[in-house]
Design a protein around this motif. Sequence first.
Motif, mmCIF file in Angstrom:
data_model
loop_
_atom_site.group_PDB
_atom_site.id
_atom_site.type_symbol
_atom_site.label_atom_id
_atom_site.label_comp_id
_atom_site.label_asym_id
_atom_site.label_seq_id
_atom_site.Cartn_x
_atom_site.Cartn_y
_atom_site.Cartn_z
ATOM 1 N N LEU A 32 -57.071 -7.265 -26.938
ATOM 2 C CA LEU A 32 -58.060 -7.061 -25.886
ATOM 3 C C LEU A 32 -59.020 -5.985 -26.348
ATOM 4 O O LEU A 32 -58.633 -4.827 -26.522
ATOM 5 C CB LEU A 32 -57.395 -6.623 -24.572
ATOM 6 N N ALA A 108 -48.381 -9.053 -16.693
ATOM 7 C CA ALA A 108 -49.649 -9.788 -16.883
ATOM 8 C C ALA A 108 -50.847 -8.884 -17.189
ATOM 9 O O ALA A 108 -51.872 -8.937 -16.521
ATOM 10 C CB ALA A 108 -49.927 -10.656 -15.654
ATOM 11 N N GLU A 110 -52.985 -9.023 -19.541
ATOM 12 C CA GLU A 110 -54.193 -9.770 -19.900
ATOM 13 C C GLU A 110 -55.044 -10.057 -18.661
ATOM 14 O O GLU A 110 -56.263 -10.045 -18.728
ATOM 15 C CB GLU A 110 -53.848 -11.105 -20.579
ATOM 16 N N GLU A 111 -54.390 -10.309 -17.547
ATOM 17 C CA GLU A 111 -55.117 -10.597 -16.309
ATOM 18 C C GLU A 111 -55.761 -9.329 -15.734
ATOM 19 O O GLU A 111 -56.842 -9.391 -15.150
ATOM 20 C CB GLU A 111 -54.183 -11.235 -15.278
ATOM 21 N N LEU A 112 -55.100 -8.197 -15.896
ATOM 22 C CA LEU A 112 -55.662 -6.937 -15.397
ATOM 23 C C LEU A 112 -56.952 -6.568 -16.114
ATOM 24 O O LEU A 112 -57.839 -5.955 -15.535
ATOM 25 C CB LEU A 112 -54.657 -5.789 -15.565
ATOM 26 N N TRP A 113 -57.037 -6.928 -17.395
ATOM 27 C CA TRP A 113 -58.219 -6.623 -18.202
ATOM 28 C C TRP A 113 -58.966 -7.911 -18.506
ATOM 29 O O TRP A 113 -59.408 -8.146 -19.627
ATOM 30 C CB TRP A 113 -57.809 -5.897 -19.484
ATOM 31 N N GLY A 114 -59.130 -8.769 -17.532
ATOM 32 C CA GLY A 114 -59.758 -10.072 -17.709
ATOM 33 C C GLY A 114 -61.197 -10.025 -18.189
ATOM 34 O O GLY A 114 -61.693 -10.995 -18.755
ATOM 35 N N ASP A 115 -61.894 -8.896 -17.985
ATOM 36 C CA ASP A 115 -63.279 -8.764 -18.438
ATOM 37 C C ASP A 115 -63.382 -8.413 -19.921
ATOM 38 O O ASP A 115 -64.469 -8.407 -20.482
ATOM 39 C CB ASP A 115 -64.001 -7.673 -17.630
ATOM 40 N N ASP A 117 -63.027 -8.635 -24.038
ATOM 41 C CA ASP A 117 -63.184 -9.661 -25.064
ATOM 42 C C ASP A 117 -61.780 -9.909 -25.625
ATOM 43 O O ASP A 117 -61.185 -9.015 -26.238
ATOM 44 C CB ASP A 117 -64.137 -9.156 -26.148
ATOM 45 N N ILE A 118 -61.222 -11.100 -25.392
ATOM 46 C CA ILE A 118 -59.829 -11.395 -25.736
ATOM 47 C C ILE A 118 -59.762 -12.277 -26.976
ATOM 48 O O ILE A 118 -60.424 -13.310 -27.049
ATOM 49 C CB ILE A 118 -59.100 -12.075 -24.563
ATOM 50 N N TYR A 120 -56.980 -14.282 -29.354
ATOM 51 C CA TYR A 120 -55.604 -14.760 -29.502
ATOM 52 C C TYR A 120 -55.331 -14.920 -30.986
ATOM 53 O O TYR A 120 -56.004 -15.702 -31.656
ATOM 54 C CB TYR A 120 -55.411 -16.078 -28.764
#
Length: 130
Positions: A32, A108, A110-115, A117-118, A120
């Motif tokens: 993230l 979760a 990844e969902e908390l920092w959904g904004d 740039d992710i 994988y």
Amino acid sequence: MKSTSVRQDSDKLAEIVVSGMQEKKASDIVVLNLKELKNAVADYFIICSASSDTQIEAIARSVEEEVEKLTGQNPWQTEGRTNREWVLLDYVDVVVHIFLRDRRQFYALEELWGDADITYVEEEASATAN
């Protein structure tokens, strides 16, 4: 000028962390990038899953060894080694999260920092062959 150097350092540190995770067959590695987010606590959160508490410890040690060998840095702080369900290695600009699979789903991040740039990270070919 200093901020550019710090950002390049955090980019390199993130790469080293991912390499250390891959060394011990961490799964579901996610990077993230939080640099562009206002009020972010670090430049990167790097998250992975492990299948056992033994693997969590092996991944944590591998990350620490790789980072120390290549940069001379040790984590500013570590958490979770006693419970071994979620180990956190805090390198200030890069925060490493190593979860047991079910704990990762529960929190979760990844969902908390959904904004963010992710990215994988694909598992290495040798792990997916067969």
